[in-house]
Design a protein around this motif. Sequence first.
Motif, PDB file in Angstrom:
ATOM      1  N   GLY A  81      50.448  40.751  47.320  1.00  0.00           N
ATOM      2  CA  GLY A  81      49.000  40.640  47.380  1.00  0.00           C
ATOM      3  C   GLY A  81      48.551  39.328  46.762  1.00  0.00           C
ATOM      4  N   TYR A  82      47.340  39.308  46.245  1.00  0.00           N
ATOM      5  CA  TYR A  82      46.841  38.132  45.540  1.00  0.00           C
ATOM      6  C   TYR A  82      47.258  38.209  44.076  1.00  0.00           C
ATOM      7  CZ  TYR A  82      43.954  37.027  49.578  1.00  0.00           C
ATOM      8  OH  TYR A  82      43.534  36.694  50.843  1.00  0.00           O
ATOM      9  N   LEU A  83      47.594  37.058  43.511  1.00  0.00           N
ATOM     10  CA  LEU A  83      48.073  36.988  42.127  1.00  0.00           C
ATOM     11  C   LEU A  83      47.016  36.298  41.270  1.00  0.00           C
ATOM     12  CD1 LEU A  83      51.727  35.804  42.875  1.00  0.00           C
ATOM     13  CD2 LEU A  83      50.872  38.165  42.688  1.00  0.00           C
ATOM     14  N   PHE A  84      46.413  37.070  40.371  1.00  0.00           N
ATOM     15  CA  PHE A  84      45.437  36.534  39.425  1.00  0.00           C
ATOM     16  C   PHE A  84      46.072  36.539  38.040  1.00  0.00           C
ATOM     17  CE2 PHE A  84      42.975  38.180  42.929  1.00  0.00           C
ATOM     18  CZ  PHE A  84      41.934  37.267  43.082  1.00  0.00           C
ATOM     19  N   MET A  85      45.767  35.520  37.232  1.00  0.00           N
ATOM     20  CA  MET A  85      46.452  35.364  35.949  1.00  0.00           C
ATOM     21  C   MET A  85      45.476  35.464  34.780  1.00  0.00           C
ATOM     22  SD  MET A  85      49.178  32.404  37.081  1.00  0.00           S
ATOM     23  CE  MET A  85      50.203  32.663  35.637  1.00  0.00           C
ATOM     24  N   ALA A  86      45.981  36.040  33.693  1.00  0.00           N
ATOM     25  CA  ALA A  86      45.189  36.202  32.476  1.00  0.00           C
ATOM     26  C   ALA A  86      46.076  35.892  31.278  1.00  0.00           C
ATOM     27  CB  ALA A  86      44.644  37.625  32.375  1.00  0.00           C
ATOM     28  N   GLY A  87      45.451  35.470  30.186  1.00  0.00           N
ATOM     29  CA  GLY A  87      46.204  35.119  28.985  1.00  0.00           C
ATOM     30  C   GLY A  87      46.997  36.289  28.435  1.00  0.00           C
ATOM     31  N   PRO A  88      48.059  36.009  27.678  1.00  0.00           N
ATOM     32  CA  PRO A  88      48.953  37.069  27.198  1.00  0.00           C
ATOM     33  C   PRO A  88      48.289  38.080  26.273  1.00  0.00           C
ATOM     34  CG  PRO A  88      49.438  34.977  26.124  1.00  0.00           C
ATOM     35  CD  PRO A  88      48.483  34.679  27.226  1.00  0.00           C
ATOM     36  N   GLY A  89      47.213  37.679  25.582  1.00  0.00           N
ATOM     37  CA  GLY A  89      46.543  38.599  24.669  1.00  0.00           C
ATOM     38  C   GLY A  89      45.407  39.369  25.310  1.00  0.00           C
ATOM     39  N   THR A  90      45.227  39.203  26.607  1.00  0.00           N
ATOM     40  CA  THR A  90      44.103  39.835  27.291  1.00  0.00           C
ATOM     41  C   THR A  90      44.250  41.350  27.304  1.00  0.00           C
ATOM     42  OG1 THR A  90      43.862  37.902  28.727  1.00  0.00           O
ATOM     43  CG2 THR A  90      42.786  39.931  29.428  1.00  0.00           C
ATOM     44  N   GLN A  91      43.194  42.045  26.914  1.00  0.00           N
ATOM     45  CA  GLN A  91      43.164  43.498  27.015  1.00  0.00           C
ATOM     46  C   GLN A  91      42.690  43.871  28.418  1.00  0.00           C
ATOM     47  OE1 GLN A  91      44.206  45.641  24.513  1.00  0.00           O
ATOM     48  NE2 GLN A  91      44.866  43.726  23.541  1.00  0.00           N
ATOM     49  N   ILE A  92      43.584  44.393  29.208  1.00  0.00           N
ATOM     50  CA  ILE A  92      43.256  44.742  30.580  1.00  0.00           C
ATOM     51  C   ILE A  92      42.633  46.138  30.589  1.00  0.00           C
ATOM     52  CG2 ILE A  92      44.114  45.055  32.920  1.00  0.00           C
ATOM     53  CD1 ILE A  92      44.344  42.202  31.896  1.00  0.00           C
ATOM     54  N   PRO A  93      41.350  46.244  30.944  1.00  0.00           N
ATOM     55  CA  PRO A  93      40.711  47.553  30.976  1.00  0.00           C
ATOM     56  C   PRO A  93      41.135  48.327  32.215  1.00  0.00           C
ATOM     57  CG  PRO A  93      39.195  45.900  31.774  1.00  0.00           C
ATOM     58  CD  PRO A  93      40.457  45.161  31.353  1.00  0.00           C
ATOM     59  N   GLU A  94      40.728  49.594  32.249  1.00  0.00           N
ATOM     60  CA  GLU A  94      40.923  50.327  33.488  1.00  0.00           C
ATOM     61  C   GLU A  94      40.121  49.635  34.583  1.00  0.00           C
ATOM     62  OE1 GLU A  94      40.042  54.422  33.093  1.00  0.00           O
ATOM     63  OE2 GLU A  94      41.429  54.743  31.421  1.00  0.00           O
ATOM     64  N   GLU A  95      40.627  49.732  35.800  1.00  0.00           N
ATOM     65  CA  GLU A  95      39.978  49.008  36.889  1.00  0.00           C
ATOM     66  C   GLU A  95      38.558  49.511  37.101  1.00  0.00           C
ATOM     67  OE1 GLU A  95      41.511  51.054  40.884  1.00  0.00           O
ATOM     68  OE2 GLU A  95      43.118  50.120  39.731  1.00  0.00           O
ATOM     69  N   PRO A  96      37.685  48.678  37.676  1.00  0.00           N
ATOM     70  CA  PRO A  96      38.003  47.345  38.188  1.00  0.00           C
ATOM     71  C   PRO A  96      37.967  46.272  37.098  1.00  0.00           C
ATOM     72  CG  PRO A  96      35.721  47.837  38.625  1.00  0.00           C
ATOM     73  CD  PRO A  96      36.288  49.058  37.982  1.00  0.00           C
ATOM     74  N   VAL A  97      38.674  45.179  37.364  1.00  0.00           N
ATOM     75  CA  VAL A  97      38.656  43.997  36.508  1.00  0.00           C
ATOM     76  C   VAL A  97      37.894  42.904  37.235  1.00  0.00           C
ATOM     77  CG1 VAL A  97      40.090  42.145  35.568  1.00  0.00           C
ATOM     78  CG2 VAL A  97      40.780  44.523  35.249  1.00  0.00           C
ATOM     79  N   LEU A  98      37.021  42.210  36.519  1.00  0.00           N
ATOM     80  CA  LEU A  98      36.264  41.109  37.104  1.00  0.00           C
ATOM     81  C   LEU A  98      36.969  39.798  36.793  1.00  0.00           C
ATOM     82  CD1 LEU A  98      32.642  42.247  36.187  1.00  0.00           C
ATOM     83  CD2 LEU A  98      33.998  42.788  38.222  1.00  0.00           C
ATOM     84  N   MET A  99      37.140  38.947  37.801  1.00  0.00           N
ATOM     85  CA  MET A  99      37.933  37.730  37.647  1.00  0.00           C
ATOM     86  C   MET A  99      37.213  36.535  38.255  1.00  0.00           C
ATOM     87  SD  MET A  99      40.827  36.635  36.373  1.00  0.00           S
ATOM     88  CE  MET A  99      41.817  38.117  36.207  1.00  0.00           C
ATOM     89  N   SER A 100      37.041  35.480  37.427  1.00  0.00           N
ATOM     90  CA  SER A 100      36.464  34.228  37.930  1.00  0.00           C
ATOM     91  C   SER A 100      37.528  33.152  38.106  1.00  0.00           C
ATOM     92  CB  SER A 100      35.366  33.721  36.982  1.00  0.00           C
ATOM     93  OG  SER A 100      35.892  33.463  35.699  1.00  0.00           O
ATOM     94  N   GLN A 101      38.730  33.364  37.549  1.00  0.00           N
ATOM     95  CA  GLN A 101      39.826  32.432  37.791  1.00  0.00           C
ATOM     96  C   GLN A 101      40.387  32.701  39.176  1.00  0.00           C
ATOM     97  OE1 GLN A 101      41.486  29.915  36.304  1.00  0.00           O
ATOM     98  NE2 GLN A 101      40.267  29.800  34.433  1.00  0.00           N
TER      99      GLN A 101
END
Length: 229
Positions: free
Chosen positions: A110-130
Amino acid sequence: MQFPAGAHINERGGIIPFVTQRMGEEPAPANLVILRDPQGRRHRLFYCDEDPLDRPVKGVLWARVSFRTDRHGAPTGAPLWKFMHPYRQMAVMLAGRCQVCAQPARTRLGYLFMAGPGTQIPEEPVLMSQPPVCARHVRTTARLCPHMEGQPLVLATGNAPLYGVVGSVYGRRGGEVVVTEQPLEPIPFGDPRMPLVLASQLVRRLVGFRVMTVDQVAAELSGRGPAGR
């Protein structure tokens, strides 16, 4: 927008992502007005010399920053690493292209979006501007971006619909058109504030994603992981 054939290589041999703003690319002078829309139902933000290209997504007004390009249409100039060019960010996010090379970003995962290693990933959905990255430039992005610290998280998804924008809300104060609100969170399409927003980044909503490491992505895309079995 014209997309280059590949990632830009600077004079030192390093890669500069397509979305990175360059030295000499400057914000346009403020020439904003607030008028009633053609239907006369509500007030709306306009440029005095507006062009249809100023509203590239769902009629939202987009921030103007000049372009500095070479004869092939590729960005040129020293990179301003902390900034993404508003229009280039929007263009690759809208088209599903890689933020580094501007080529199609979709992979077998699929599409690969990246976030910093310390990012707390919440339950979906996640909002992404990168914007997403292609398989070829996952490790490049991990190395180039100071926020990634070399060990980012990768969110792989086949479902990332448009959500809204990052931007500033304008209004009138003392007869002047000024920023009245700078929301910390992205503004969704359909928000009643949107007619008065000047957008600088397009945002997608990630659903049904997998959280992976760079090594896991590389293994699966090479056929050495679960996706290749």
